[in-house]
Design a protein around this motif. Sequence first.
Motif, short mmCIF file in Angstrom:
data_model
loop_
_atom_site.label_atom_id
_atom_site.label_comp_id
_atom_site.label_asym_id
_atom_site.label_seq_id
_atom_site.Cartn_x
_atom_site.Cartn_y
_atom_site.Cartn_z
N ALA A 13 0.83 -1.21 0.00
CA ALA A 13 0.00 0.00 0.00
C ALA A 13 0.86 1.26 0.00
O ALA A 13 0.60 2.21 0.73
N GLY A 14 1.91 1.24 -0.82
CA GLY A 14 2.70 2.44 -1.04
C GLY A 14 2.20 3.20 -2.25
O GLY A 14 1.08 3.00 -2.71
N MET A 15 3.06 4.07 -2.78
CA MET A 15 2.65 4.91 -3.91
C MET A 15 2.24 4.08 -5.12
O MET A 15 1.18 4.32 -5.73
N ALA A 16 3.04 3.08 -5.49
CA ALA A 16 2.72 2.28 -6.68
C ALA A 16 1.44 1.48 -6.48
O ALA A 16 0.56 1.45 -7.35
N GLY A 17 1.32 0.82 -5.34
CA GLY A 17 0.16 -0.02 -5.09
C GLY A 17 -1.13 0.75 -5.02
O GLY A 17 -2.15 0.35 -5.60
N LEU A 18 -1.13 1.88 -4.32
CA LEU A 18 -2.36 2.65 -4.17
C LEU A 18 -2.72 3.40 -5.46
O LEU A 18 -3.89 3.65 -5.72
N LYS A 23 -6.61 3.68 -9.74
CA LYS A 23 -6.94 3.66 -11.17
C LYS A 23 -7.94 2.55 -11.49
O LYS A 23 -8.95 2.79 -12.18
N LEU A 24 -7.68 1.35 -10.99
CA LEU A 24 -8.58 0.23 -11.27
C LEU A 24 -9.97 0.47 -10.72
O LEU A 24 -10.98 0.18 -11.37
N TYR A 25 -10.04 1.02 -9.51
CA TYR A 25 -11.35 1.22 -8.87
C TYR A 25 -12.13 2.34 -9.54
O TYR A 25 -13.32 2.18 -9.86
N THR A 26 -11.48 3.48 -9.76
CA THR A 26 -12.22 4.63 -10.32
C THR A 26 -12.66 4.37 -11.76
O THR A 26 -13.67 4.93 -12.21
N CYS A 27 -11.92 3.54 -12.50
CA CYS A 27 -12.28 3.27 -13.90
C CYS A 27 -13.36 2.21 -14.05
O CYS A 27 -13.98 2.10 -15.11
N THR A 28 -13.58 1.40 -13.02
CA THR A 28 -14.47 0.24 -13.20
C THR A 28 -15.56 0.11 -12.13
O THR A 28 -16.41 -0.76 -12.25
N ALA A 516 5.22 -3.64 -10.14
CA ALA A 516 5.26 -2.17 -10.13
C ALA A 516 6.17 -1.72 -9.00
O ALA A 516 6.59 -2.51 -8.16
N GLY A 517 6.43 -0.44 -8.96
CA GLY A 517 7.34 0.14 -7.98
C GLY A 517 8.42 0.94 -8.68
O GLY A 517 8.68 0.77 -9.87
N GLU A 518 9.07 1.84 -7.93
CA GLU A 518 10.03 2.75 -8.56
C GLU A 518 11.14 2.01 -9.31
O GLU A 518 11.64 2.51 -10.33
N ALA A 519 11.53 0.83 -8.86
CA ALA A 519 12.62 0.09 -9.50
C ALA A 519 12.22 -0.50 -10.85
O ALA A 519 13.08 -1.02 -11.56
N THR A 520 10.94 -0.43 -11.20
CA THR A 520 10.47 -0.97 -12.48
C THR A 520 10.31 0.12 -13.53
O THR A 520 9.84 -0.17 -14.64
N HIS A 521 10.68 1.36 -13.21
CA HIS A 521 10.53 2.45 -14.19
C HIS A 521 11.89 2.85 -14.72
O HIS A 521 12.76 3.30 -13.97
N ARG A 522 12.08 2.70 -15.99
CA ARG A 522 13.40 2.84 -16.61
C ARG A 522 13.99 4.25 -16.52
O ARG A 522 15.21 4.40 -16.39
N SER A 534 4.51 3.73 -12.52
CA SER A 534 4.55 2.27 -12.63
C SER A 534 3.23 1.65 -12.20
O SER A 534 2.75 0.68 -12.80
N GLY A 535 2.62 2.19 -11.14
CA GLY A 535 1.32 1.69 -10.71
C GLY A 535 0.25 1.95 -11.75
O GLY A 535 -0.61 1.11 -12.03
N LEU A 536 0.33 3.13 -12.37
CA LEU A 536 -0.60 3.48 -13.44
C LEU A 536 -0.41 2.53 -14.63
O LEU A 536 -1.38 2.09 -15.26
N ARG A 537 0.84 2.23 -14.92
CA ARG A 537 1.14 1.35 -16.06
C ARG A 537 0.51 -0.04 -15.89
O ARG A 537 -0.10 -0.57 -16.82
N GLU A 538 0.65 -0.62 -14.70
CA GLU A 538 0.13 -1.98 -14.50
C GLU A 538 -1.40 -2.00 -14.41
O GLU A 538 -2.03 -2.95 -14.87
N ALA A 539 -1.99 -0.96 -13.83
CA ALA A 539 -3.45 -0.87 -13.83
C ALA A 539 -3.98 -0.75 -15.25
O ALA A 539 -4.96 -1.41 -15.64
#
Length: 551
Positions: A13-18, A23-28, A516-522, A534-539
């Motif tokens: 429940a950090g920045m990427a997870g939340l 994104k998933l909740y508000t869009c669906t 997701a997470g900061e280490a997954t963003h190039r 990264s969280g937005l990307r996976e959602a």
Amino acid sequence: MVAKKPKVVIIGAGMAGLTAANKLYTCTSSRDIFELCVVEGGTRIGGRINTSEFGGDRIEMGATWIHGIGGSPVHKIAQEIHSLQSEQPWECMDGFLEEPLTMAEGGLQPIPSIVDSLSTLFKKLMDYARGELIEGSEKIETLDFYGLAAKAYKMSMANGGARGKLSVGSFLRVGLDAYWDSLGGQKDVKSCGNWSRKLLEEAIFGIHETTQRVYTSAGDLSTLDFHAEREYIMCPDEEITIAKGYLSVIESLASVLPDGLIQLGRKVTKIEWQSGAQQPLENGHANKPVKLHFCDGSVMLADHVIVTVSLGVLKAEISKDSGMFSPPLPSFKTQAISRLGFGLVNKLFLQINSRGEEGQKFPFLQMAFRKPDSDLRDKKVPWWIRKTASLCPIYKNSSVLLSWFAGEEALELESLSDEEIINGVSATVSSFLPHFHNQVNYRTWKADSDGRTDKSEILFTKVLRSKWGTNPLFLGSYSYVAVGSSGEDMDSLAEPLPMIDNCETAGSPPLQVLFAGEATHRTHYSTTHGAYFSGLREATRLLQHYNCVGV
């Protein structure tokens, strides 16, 4: 029979997870497409974002800065929720403190021209490393900074720095040697007090190296890849802190989620998933391909899991005989995890009680230390503080001081008692500011038998430090591209499992485990906005998979 909704579980429940959950909740939510859940191993939301209070001021134990407000989603959210202003004082509320007082160990104040020259040299070398120094544009008096940096690069490459092997640390040191060579070696014969000119310049250069260690989390700059510097993208415009705290952004992301969707104290111990080489699991999986095991013995089934744990946790897991993933992660992913760097940065806050005259405040102190093996070093100054760049108020006239630690010094800080920290910092300040004693006494504080102190003394009354290195939920602070790795490793870390191209032939459900997470963003690793992206990307990946409109 009504088909069951796909279940998406987000770990962390950090920045990427939340961001992903939001994104998933508000869009669906209006169409009730997903069954959504966030599981967090700790007792709070925020992850490496942790706003706190100290000495009446709002401080950040983890993420501190919005690194460039131009195009930053973090800044946009903070603006929308009115978090950029506060009546309560907050850390760095007046930005970066200006006009630091640079002092050398033993109380020598270097002449400004020396400090300015070495500061400019370091900046221009780093500008060259990032591709920001343009030929012909940086000539100051007789010193051609572009030519000097280019010479340092050529020398570094000639000395075995082939692509993928050249470090920022070695480049900087070659650059410093090239600087001395350009001056004809005259630095060796001049002295400043009980410092040789050359050693003093090296110590001032070291201040900026230490600052770079904190920026990047590379405890040793010789492990930081040179070529990756040009791929990293800085957001434009000024850098600021958030008046009402970084946590206000996290709370805003979480505020749209229904009660109970975030489950705290739910540490995942194992993720069972179906690789392409396996037959689909049936018993106990109820047609859902992923099975999560928790530390309390409970289990949870899911169609998709978004893993947002830190790179430090992933490194620890792949080193175990029986790690978090079953079957184990494929080799392309474990190799990327192994090669990438993940460092430790900790913050130390100290509250001071100044009993001196009104208007006598602690300066923004930059510290040039002697080498640890120097016979002239102050023996009272402990080793763990010798790679600290500064000690300064968190804003103008604050009674709270801040110092940053990286690498092994940061880890040592976590094990020290408050008394050891206060004594070490006091000894250091005494060594650097001895001629200030007549104005404000910075000597180590010792009360007499009646508990009284000299009215002119400064008393360190309280200590607070972060402990990201020994926290099992993080095991460090943020990622960097280490020598031997590259941005491609971050792309590999971001690849979902099973890989989509393999799903049709192998018969495995796609997108079982996403990362997701900061280490997954190039290009934005090590930042909160990188974690957000990264969280937005996976959602978005999941929304597109289910052909959800409005993505």
